[in-house]
Write an enzyme that holds these catalytic residues in place. Structure first.
Site, PDB file in Angstrom:
ATOM      1  CB  SER A 166      34.173 -32.325 -98.110  1.00 19.17           C
ATOM      2  OG  SER A 166      35.501 -31.852 -97.986  1.00 19.17           O
TER       3      SER A 166
ATOM      4  CG  MET B 117      42.194 -26.872 -94.485  1.00 20.90           C
ATOM      5  SD  MET B 117      42.386 -28.511 -93.752  1.00 20.90           S
ATOM      6  CE  MET B 117      40.736 -29.178 -94.008  1.00 20.90           C
TER       7      MET B 117
ATOM      8  CG  MET C  24      38.927 -24.179 -92.175  1.00 24.98           C
ATOM      9  SD  MET C  24      38.902 -25.979 -92.224  1.00 24.98           S
ATOM     10  CE  MET C  24      38.504 -26.247 -93.971  1.00 24.98           C
TER      11      MET C  24
ATOM     12  CG  HIS D 193      32.250 -28.240 -98.224  1.00 23.94           C
ATOM     13  ND1 HIS D 193      31.585 -27.142 -97.727  1.00 23.94           N
ATOM     14  CD2 HIS D 193      33.279 -28.455 -97.373  1.00 23.94           C
ATOM     15  CE1 HIS D 193      32.176 -26.718 -96.622  1.00 23.94           C
ATOM     16  NE2 HIS D 193      33.213 -27.500 -96.396  1.00 23.94           N
TER      17      HIS D 193
ATOM     18  CG  ASP E  55      32.512 -29.614 -92.812  1.00 22.61           C
ATOM     19  OD1 ASP E  55      32.757 -30.833 -92.884  1.00 22.61           O
ATOM     20  OD2 ASP E  55      33.238 -28.754 -93.341  1.00 22.61           O
ATOM     21  N   GLY E  56      31.382 -32.396 -90.764  1.00 24.37           N
ATOM     22  CA  GLY E  56      32.243 -33.228 -89.930  1.00 24.37           C
ATOM     23  C   GLY E  56      31.557 -34.478 -89.420  1.00 24.37           C
ATOM     24  N   GLY E  57      31.989 -35.626 -89.880  1.00 23.92           N
ATOM     25  CA  GLY E  57      31.456 -36.884 -89.371  1.00 23.92           C
ATOM     26  C   GLY E  57      30.039 -37.187 -89.787  1.00 23.92           C
TER      27      GLY E  57
ATOM     28  N   GLY F  21      40.583 -29.187 -89.764  1.00 23.19           N
ATOM     29  CA  GLY F  21      41.967 -29.463 -90.125  1.00 23.19           C
ATOM     30  C   GLY F  21      42.166 -30.749 -90.895  1.00 23.19           C
ATOM     31  CG  PHE F  22      43.772 -33.475 -90.131  1.00 21.53           C
ATOM     32  CD1 PHE F  22      44.771 -33.707 -91.061  1.00 21.53           C
ATOM     33  CD2 PHE F  22      44.072 -32.733 -89.001  1.00 21.53           C
ATOM     34  CE1 PHE F  22      46.052 -33.216 -90.863  1.00 21.53           C
ATOM     35  CE2 PHE F  22      45.348 -32.242 -88.793  1.00 21.53           C
ATOM     36  CZ  PHE F  22      46.345 -32.488 -89.730  1.00 21.53           C
ATOM     37  N   GLY F  23      40.081 -34.477 -92.568  1.00 21.98           N
ATOM     38  CA  GLY F  23      38.888 -35.260 -92.838  1.00 21.98           C
ATOM     39  C   GLY F  23      38.893 -36.560 -92.056  1.00 21.98           C
ATOM     40  N   GLY F  24      37.746 -37.238 -92.068  1.00 24.10           N
ATOM     41  CA  GLY F  24      37.653 -38.566 -91.471  1.00 24.10           C
ATOM     42  C   GLY F  24      37.455 -38.604 -89.970  1.00 24.10           C
TER      43      GLY F  24
ATOM     44  CG  ASP G 240      36.858 -28.646 -96.540  1.00 19.86           C
ATOM     45  OD1 ASP G 240      36.232 -27.880 -95.803  1.00 19.86           O
ATOM     46  OD2 ASP G 240      36.469 -29.794 -96.815  1.00 19.86           O
TER      47      ASP G 240
ATOM     48  CG  HIS H  86      35.048 -24.321 -94.457  1.00 18.34           C
ATOM     49  ND1 HIS H  86      35.078 -25.516 -93.769  1.00 18.34           N
ATOM     50  CD2 HIS H  86      35.347 -23.362 -93.538  1.00 18.34           C
ATOM     51  CE1 HIS H  86      35.401 -25.296 -92.514  1.00 18.34           C
ATOM     52  NE2 HIS H  86      35.573 -23.998 -92.353  1.00 18.34           N
TER      53      HIS H  86
ATOM     54  CG  MET I  78      33.678 -26.225 -88.230  1.00 19.05           C
ATOM     55  SD  MET I  78      33.714 -26.950 -89.880  1.00 19.05           S
ATOM     56  CE  MET I  78      34.904 -28.289 -89.640  1.00 19.05           C
TER      57      MET I  78
ATOM     58  CB  SER J  85      35.653 -39.970 -95.111  1.00 19.77           C
ATOM     59  OG  SER J  85      35.001 -39.600 -93.902  1.00 19.77           O
TER      60      SER J  85
END
Length: 232
Positions: A11, A40, A72, A36, A179-181, A146-149, A38, A70, A141, A202
């Site tokens: 991402s 927003m 959003m 990827h 997607d996420g973590g 809304g936010f990375g990390g 993102d 993606h 998700m 991240s």
């Protein structure tokens, strides 16, 4: 139907935007498969990121890999043609952002892109029941958008297993994206739960020493090693 090959999708939300073309070149050269992207709007999600001009700029820079956009944003239909024109390969959106999900999926395919739906942690998969024939990718998700990390939400593992069974039972050729973590220490378990396309922001860009472009080789290599060790 046999599982598809694994795709690693960095991402760019976590990349160095002052050097974005170089960052994307380096991570793709290190073994990543898909970019990827993102998007927003500070409306559907509480953040504001990038638009179709940046997608077009990456294509003009020479990026030929698939770009996974993606969205959003809400409403979503207006921006889809702009991203198709800018060079998107996949365009995915949240069902909450469309008044007519079937129509929006059809529009994406008519514009020559692969279509997909994105499911927030609490969004039910039952929305897929009547549109499985119109999706090329299902994106789950594993954080709130809304936010990375952010940290991976454990319940997503169960949702992955359910989505994998839905895909297998349908007989359609559909990717299952997460997607996420996503990190080196959980990507193997995520694959074993059913995913075959792995977004990491991240987890890839955040671990990089900016003075050492070759560090992407190490990070992507560790991801690939864990994926190859998964039992599916």
């Amino acid at each position: 139907m046999a599982r598809q090959a694994d795709f690693i999708a960095p991402s760019i939300l976590s990349a160095d935007f002052a050097r974005l073309g170089e960052e994307v070149d380096n991570v793709l050269a290190s073994g990543a498969d898909v970019v990827h992207f993102d998007v927003m709007d500070n409306h559907y999600v509480p953040n504001l990121t990038i638009g179709p001009l940046v997608c077009e700029a990456l294509r003009n820079h020479g990026v030929t890999a698939e770009i996974d956009v993606h969205l959003m944003v809400k409403p979503v239909d207006r921006i889809i043609p702009d991203f198709a024109k800018a060079g998107a390969s996949y365009i995915t959106f949240h069902p909450e952002a469309s008044e007519h999900i079937d129509r929006t999926l059809g529009m994406i395919r008519e514009l020559g892109c692969k279509s997909g739906l994105v499911f927030n942690p609490a969004t039910p998969l039952s929305i897929l029941d009547h549109v499985m024939d119109k999706v090329d990718v299902i994106l789950l998700m594993s954080v709130n958008p809304g936010f990375g990390g952010q940290s991976f939400i454990p319940e997503t593992m169960n949702k992955l297993r359910i989505a994998r069974k839905m895909i297998d039972d349908s007989g359609y050729d559909i990717r299952l994206e997460i997607d996420g973590g996503v990190k080196v220490n959980n990507i193997r378990e995520i694959k074993e739960a059913g995913a075959d396309m792995f977004v990491a922001g991240s987890g890839i860009f955040g671990g990089k020493n900016t003075d050492d472009a070759n560090n992407y080789d190490t990070i992507c290599g560790e991801f690939r090693k864990e994926l190859n060790a998964a039992k599916v």
